[in-house]
Structures are given as structure tokens and as C-alpha cells.
Design a protein around this motif. Sequence first.
Motif, short mmCIF file in Angstrom:
data_model
loop_
_atom_site.label_atom_id
_atom_site.label_comp_id
_atom_site.label_asym_id
_atom_site.label_seq_id
_atom_site.Cartn_x
_atom_site.Cartn_y
_atom_site.Cartn_z
N PHE A 83 0.85 -1.18 0.00
CA PHE A 83 0.00 0.00 0.00
C PHE A 83 0.89 1.24 0.00
O PHE A 83 1.64 1.46 0.94
CB PHE A 83 -0.93 -0.01 1.22
CG PHE A 83 -1.99 -1.06 1.15
CD1 PHE A 83 -3.20 -0.80 0.50
CD2 PHE A 83 -1.79 -2.31 1.69
CE1 PHE A 83 -4.18 -1.78 0.41
CE2 PHE A 83 -2.76 -3.29 1.61
CZ PHE A 83 -3.96 -3.04 0.96
N GLY A 84 0.81 2.02 -1.08
CA GLY A 84 1.62 3.22 -1.21
C GLY A 84 2.71 3.05 -2.24
O GLY A 84 3.56 2.16 -2.13
N ALA A 85 2.69 3.90 -3.28
CA ALA A 85 3.68 3.83 -4.35
C ALA A 85 4.63 5.01 -4.30
O ALA A 85 5.11 5.48 -5.33
CB ALA A 85 3.00 3.74 -5.71
N GLY A 86 4.89 5.52 -3.10
CA GLY A 86 5.95 6.49 -2.93
C GLY A 86 7.29 5.77 -2.96
O GLY A 86 7.36 4.56 -3.22
N PRO A 87 8.39 6.47 -2.71
CA PRO A 87 9.71 5.84 -2.78
C PRO A 87 9.85 4.57 -1.94
O PRO A 87 10.36 3.56 -2.41
CB PRO A 87 10.64 6.95 -2.29
CG PRO A 87 9.95 8.21 -2.70
CD PRO A 87 8.49 7.93 -2.48
N GLU A 104 -1.84 8.12 -10.53
CA GLU A 104 -1.52 7.32 -11.71
C GLU A 104 -0.03 7.37 -12.06
O GLU A 104 0.54 6.38 -12.50
CB GLU A 104 -2.36 7.77 -12.91
CG GLU A 104 -3.78 7.22 -12.88
CD GLU A 104 -3.83 5.69 -12.89
OE1 GLU A 104 -2.91 5.06 -13.45
OE2 GLU A 104 -4.78 5.13 -12.33
N TYR A 105 0.61 8.52 -11.87
CA TYR A 105 2.02 8.59 -12.25
C TYR A 105 2.88 7.72 -11.34
O TYR A 105 3.90 7.15 -11.76
CB TYR A 105 2.52 10.04 -12.30
CG TYR A 105 2.73 10.72 -10.96
CD1 TYR A 105 3.96 10.63 -10.29
CD2 TYR A 105 1.73 11.48 -10.36
CE1 TYR A 105 4.17 11.26 -9.08
CE2 TYR A 105 1.92 12.13 -9.15
CZ TYR A 105 3.15 12.01 -8.52
OH TYR A 105 3.35 12.63 -7.31
N ARG A 106 2.48 7.57 -10.08
CA ARG A 106 3.22 6.69 -9.17
C ARG A 106 2.95 5.22 -9.49
O ARG A 106 3.85 4.38 -9.41
CB ARG A 106 2.88 7.01 -7.71
CG ARG A 106 3.24 8.43 -7.32
CD ARG A 106 3.57 8.63 -5.86
NE ARG A 106 2.56 8.23 -4.92
CZ ARG A 106 2.59 8.56 -3.63
NH1 ARG A 106 3.55 9.32 -3.16
NH2 ARG A 106 1.64 8.15 -2.81
#
Length: 379
Positions: free
Chosen positions: A181-185, A209-211
Motif C-alpha cells: 500500500f503506497g507507491a511512494g519511494p 496514476e504517475y506513481r
Amino acid sequence: MVYRGPYKVRVEEKDMPAIEHPGDAIVRVTLAAICGSDLHLYHGMMPDTRVGTTFGHEFIGVVEDVGPGVRDLERGDRVMVPFNVSCGTCWYCARGLYSNCHNVNPNATAVGGIYGYSHTCGGYDGGQSEYVRVPFADVGPTVIPEWMDDEDAVLLTDALATGYFGAQLGDIVEGDVVVVFGAGPVGLFAAKSAWLMGAGRVIVIDHLEYRLAKARVFAHAETYNFTEYDDIVVHMKKITDHLGADVAIDAVGPEADGNVTQHVTSAKLKLQGGSPVALNWAIDSVRKGGTVSVMGAYGPMFSAVKFGDAMNKGLTLRMNQCPVKRQWPRLFEHVRNGYLNPKDIVTHRIPLEHIAEGYHIFSAKLDGCIKPLIVPNGS
């Protein structure tokens, strides 16, 4: 970089940091980063974040000066500094639990010291600056290998190490279904690391969407935008034979800009415990007997976690701040062998004098920003 209040940071001239203890080093910062957890500070949602504080717990640099007690570093060494401030000798450090050091944070018994992360975490100034004081210089900093790129090295000081640690805590076995859960770094690195640990399927959930596009390219993950589903947990069950994932990794934590209650009360209460939506999704999305790994930056206050559900499902919950230096030997090999390319997630390189704009871009999710690096003047 100096904090002047919620959503207000600026560049100011501060006194040059000095050697305060024999084990200190002064490091001239050559590269730093803004971390997603810095946004909790930026938004004024972390207890005891004082005006005048310099943020930044991801940085590398060159040793400018050392105290008389420092044995392993000398002037001119190119070093990477873990975000943990740790003494190296207490019960926890002796067991590699550097993030839980017992001697570096007089303000808390749970977390050790963290650079640039409020007085709740020890009150240490951080590395979004030209120079920084590094205590216990023989414990944390490590000379950067000659073959390692600076941008890879700075991401090893937190983001990559934490993402890898999150996958490690999941106790992934061969063939496991892992949902992040979470598409940050940190989420991107956790997803990428899950494959290295034998995952058979890696799923990433986010709303940007970009992540998600980055998760597909960088981490080769299957992705879902939770805003497109009435209930993302129900969808997770549908795509996992109605069982759930074997491992769920919370790489979000509470919302970085707080929930409504926090904004109403934050002037007095600083409720950065937050609304743990992602954690509850993780608890609900994992199968019975599964494992939930928590990497999100939760604060010290109340969180409404569905603990009864976790107990009745027989879940294993594993969590901690990453003991960064313990991860480095394995990660160095992965980077050197090309299995991990940390700098691939970097999207912005921002001069220190423009850091206020950098925080705005990162906070407001503008310009496809995933990971901004900060370049000090003259570096």
C-alpha cells in the motif's frame, strides 16, 4: 533550510555547526533528499517541531572535521549517514536495533534519534543544509564505496533501506502474494525488494496514476488505483482467490496532511497518530494467518487500528523504524550487482536555495514528483 511554521520553510544563514563531543564529526553535505515523512513536519502535524529546526534525515557528504575521539573517519572522507542517530553501545545497538537506541533521545523511550525530525526524535538538526553535526561518528556514517554513485548512496540512507526492511519484515517465502500500500519511494523499493525475497506476485495500490506507472516500470508490479473501486479490500479478495494476500506492507502511514480532526485540533494536540486507513486496509486485505509489515511513519499518539480483526485472523504484525546500517551489507551487494538501481526513482534535483519550492512540489504532488533530491550550494 529552516522551519518557520506549517507550510513555511525558507533558507537562512545559521551558525556553522561545531564539534560538541569528542565523537562528533562535521559533514559538508553534498546531496540530500526530501522524504515523504518530512511532509508530516512540513504540514505541522508532528509534535514538538520547533521553529528554527533544519529538516533532512537523508544526506551524504564529505567529512570536514572530526572530534578527538573519532577513530574511523578522517577529513576528506566521502560518507553516507543513516537517518538513525545511535550510540553503538547500548542494549539495542548491540543487537543491531539502531533505530531503538536507548541513549540518543531524551524525549522518548520508543524511538531513538533521527536527524531533522523534531524534538520528539531528539532535536538533531538535519542535512537539508550545507553542513551538519554528526554525533557518534564512528557508529553511523560509512565511507561510500568508490564504485557507488552519489544518488544511489543518498537513497540508501533511508528510502531504499526502509523499503527493503519492510519486505524483510514480511517474512516473504517463495511464491507469496505481496501487496504494498503506497507507491511512494519506500513503497516502490518494498515492491522491488519483495521479488528479491521470492515473491510470486507483487501488487501495488495507490491513487496517483504517475506513481502507479512508476511501480509498473520500476518494480514490475501489478497495480490498482483504489479510487476506481467501491472497496479496494473486496477487490483484493477477488483477485486472490477470495483468500487475501500472504503479506501486506503498509508503506503509507497516516495521511501526511492529516485528517479533519487533526486539522481542527492540531494547534493543541498534534494528533499525528493519524487515520490509519492504509494499515486497516492491510489488515483486511491479508489472508488469515498472514503477515502485515508496517513501514509508514506513525507518530506517538492514538490510532484507530482494527486490532481485533488482526487478532481474530491470527495475523503477525511486524513493524519498526528501519535500523539502516544493518541493511547496508546486503544492499551494497544488490546495488553493485545491478539488482537494485535506487536513483531510478529520482525525478527532481533542486538547489538548496529553492527548497521551499521543492517542498511545495513534493507536497502538492506536482510535476510527477516521486523523489526530490536537494543539492546544496556549491555541491
